[in-house]
Design an enzyme around this catalytic site. Structure first.
Site, PDB file in Angstrom:
ATOM      1  NE  ARG A  11      -1.333   2.571   2.726  1.00  0.00           N
ATOM      2  CZ  ARG A  11      -0.842   3.732   3.131  1.00  0.00           C
ATOM      3  NH1 ARG A  11      -0.790   4.767   2.306  1.00  0.00           N
ATOM      4  NH2 ARG A  11      -0.359   3.868   4.351  1.00  0.00           N
ATOM      5  CG  ASP A  12       3.178   4.167   3.192  1.00  0.00           C
ATOM      6  OD1 ASP A  12       3.468   5.019   2.348  1.00  0.00           O
ATOM      7  OD2 ASP A  12       3.177   4.402   4.407  1.00  0.00           O
ATOM      8  CG  HIS A 203       3.321   4.665   9.416  1.00  0.00           C
ATOM      9  ND1 HIS A 203       2.845   3.637   8.636  1.00  0.00           N
ATOM     10  CD2 HIS A 203       3.833   5.563   8.535  1.00  0.00           C
ATOM     11  CE1 HIS A 203       3.050   3.903   7.359  1.00  0.00           C
ATOM     12  NE2 HIS A 203       3.662   5.069   7.272  1.00  0.00           N
ATOM     13  CG  HIS A 205       7.562   7.891   6.301  1.00  0.00           C
ATOM     14  ND1 HIS A 205       7.282   8.199   4.996  1.00  0.00           N
ATOM     15  CD2 HIS A 205       6.564   7.078   6.708  1.00  0.00           C
ATOM     16  CE1 HIS A 205       6.160   7.596   4.631  1.00  0.00           C
ATOM     17  NE2 HIS A 205       5.686   6.922   5.651  1.00  0.00           N
ATOM     18  CB  CYS A 236       7.612  12.065   1.919  1.00  0.00           C
ATOM     19  SG  CYS A 236       7.024  13.648   2.473  1.00  0.00           S
TER      20      CYS A 236
HETATM   21 ZN    ZN Z   1       4.227   5.638   5.395  1.00  0.00          ZN
END
Ligand code: ZN
Length: 301
Positions: A11-12, A203, A205, A236
């Protein structure tokens, strides 16, 4: 305390890829990840294909994958229609996301906080009579690229609202990689105290290289569930070229080195990561252990 690893690549990770990852390859990778001991897999996102063309095959992926009983299969959703599609696909859990930052929420989902929460209530009303669980994510919990600092009070207030609505678990997301370990330890301590036994996921990054040190800080504050992406892919949109999610196999390798239990198979994860080029059509992903090898891989003299 065993750490639970939650894989978000499909997904991400994939939503940020330039080239469409073929459905067949997504299904195969998810099936292989199901055999690595990860706790959850965020399979896909039931959103408009116009908004995220990379995940236009969400329903097909979600219904074709093999399900392993020990793995929780999750889909990100943004509205009631997404919840209905997730129910149709038999997802175990849906993940709802609202940014603590007003500006980021508007940019990300084009909603005010009130509008997001109104939609969430409709979703909760629809899924409460089903087996599907709901995770509530507070995005930009550690900083916003438009507004800067985010107050701890605001984050705790949204966590409280989620729990009042009946959500089963909470995620705090450092959506654009702005968190530092001192801040993480403080906010995670507060939220752990606030929510008690309700599961909490972090979560992170690795946008600015602080991903894994933030994991350590969160563990020191009692957290034990982490999202991560194989190969560290993802990204991002507000920091073009920056690395994305913390890398699953780098995280697991670190846990092995510091003797923290995690229930996943590092060699299998490294092997899957080394095959990622076949899946995404590029080899410049950020994972480091896949390039350097494990600390325990000694060289011949
Ligand atoms: Zn993420």
């Amino acid at each position: 305390m065993d750490v639970k690893i939650q894989e978000v690549i499909s997904r991400d990770g994939f939503q940020m890829e330039k080239e469409f990852v073929p459905t067949e390859k997504k299904v195969q990778l998810i099936n292989e990840l199901s055999e690595t001991g990860v706790h959850k897999i965020e399979v896909t996102s039931f959103v408009s294909p116009k908004a995220v063309p990379q995940l236009k095959d969400a329903s097909e992926v979600a219904t074709r994958i093999n399900r392993t009983p020990d793995v929780t299969y999750v889909a990100l959703i943004a509205n009631l229609r997404g919840a209905e599609r997730a129910l149709d696909a038999g997802m175990d859990e849906v993940n709802l996301v609202m940014s603590a930052s007003t500006t980021h929420n508007k940019k990300n989902v084009n909603k005010t906080h009130e509008e997001s929460l109104f939609e969430f209530q409709k979703i909760m009303d629809t899924v409460k009579s089903t087996k599907m669980k709901v995770n509530g994510t507070v995005a930009t919990a550690f900083g916003c690229p438009f507004e800067g600092d985010i107050s701890e009070d605001a984050v705790q207030q949204y966590v409280n609202t989620y729990l009042k609505m009946g959500m089963n678990s909470i995620t705090l997301a450092d959506t654009t990689g702005m968190a530092n370990p001192v801040q993480v330890k403080q906010l995670v301590s507060k939220v752990k105290e606030q929510i008690g036994d309700i599961p909490l996921t972090l979560h992170f990054h690795n946008t600015r290289g602080m991903g894994l040190v933030n994991v350590i800080a969160a563990m020191e504050a009692g957290a034990n569930q982490f999202d991560a992406s194989l190969g560290g892919i993802g990204g991002c949109p507000f920091a073009p070229g920056a690395t994305g999610n913390i890398c699953t196999e780098d995280l697991v390798h670190m846990l092995d080195e510091i003797k923290v239990k995690h229930n996943t198979d590092l060699d299998k994860l490294i092997s899957l990561s080394s095959g990622l080029t076949e899946v995404i059509g590029r080899d410049d992903y950020p994972g480091q252990v896949v390039k350097a090898g494990k600390v325990s891989d000694l060289h011949t003299v």
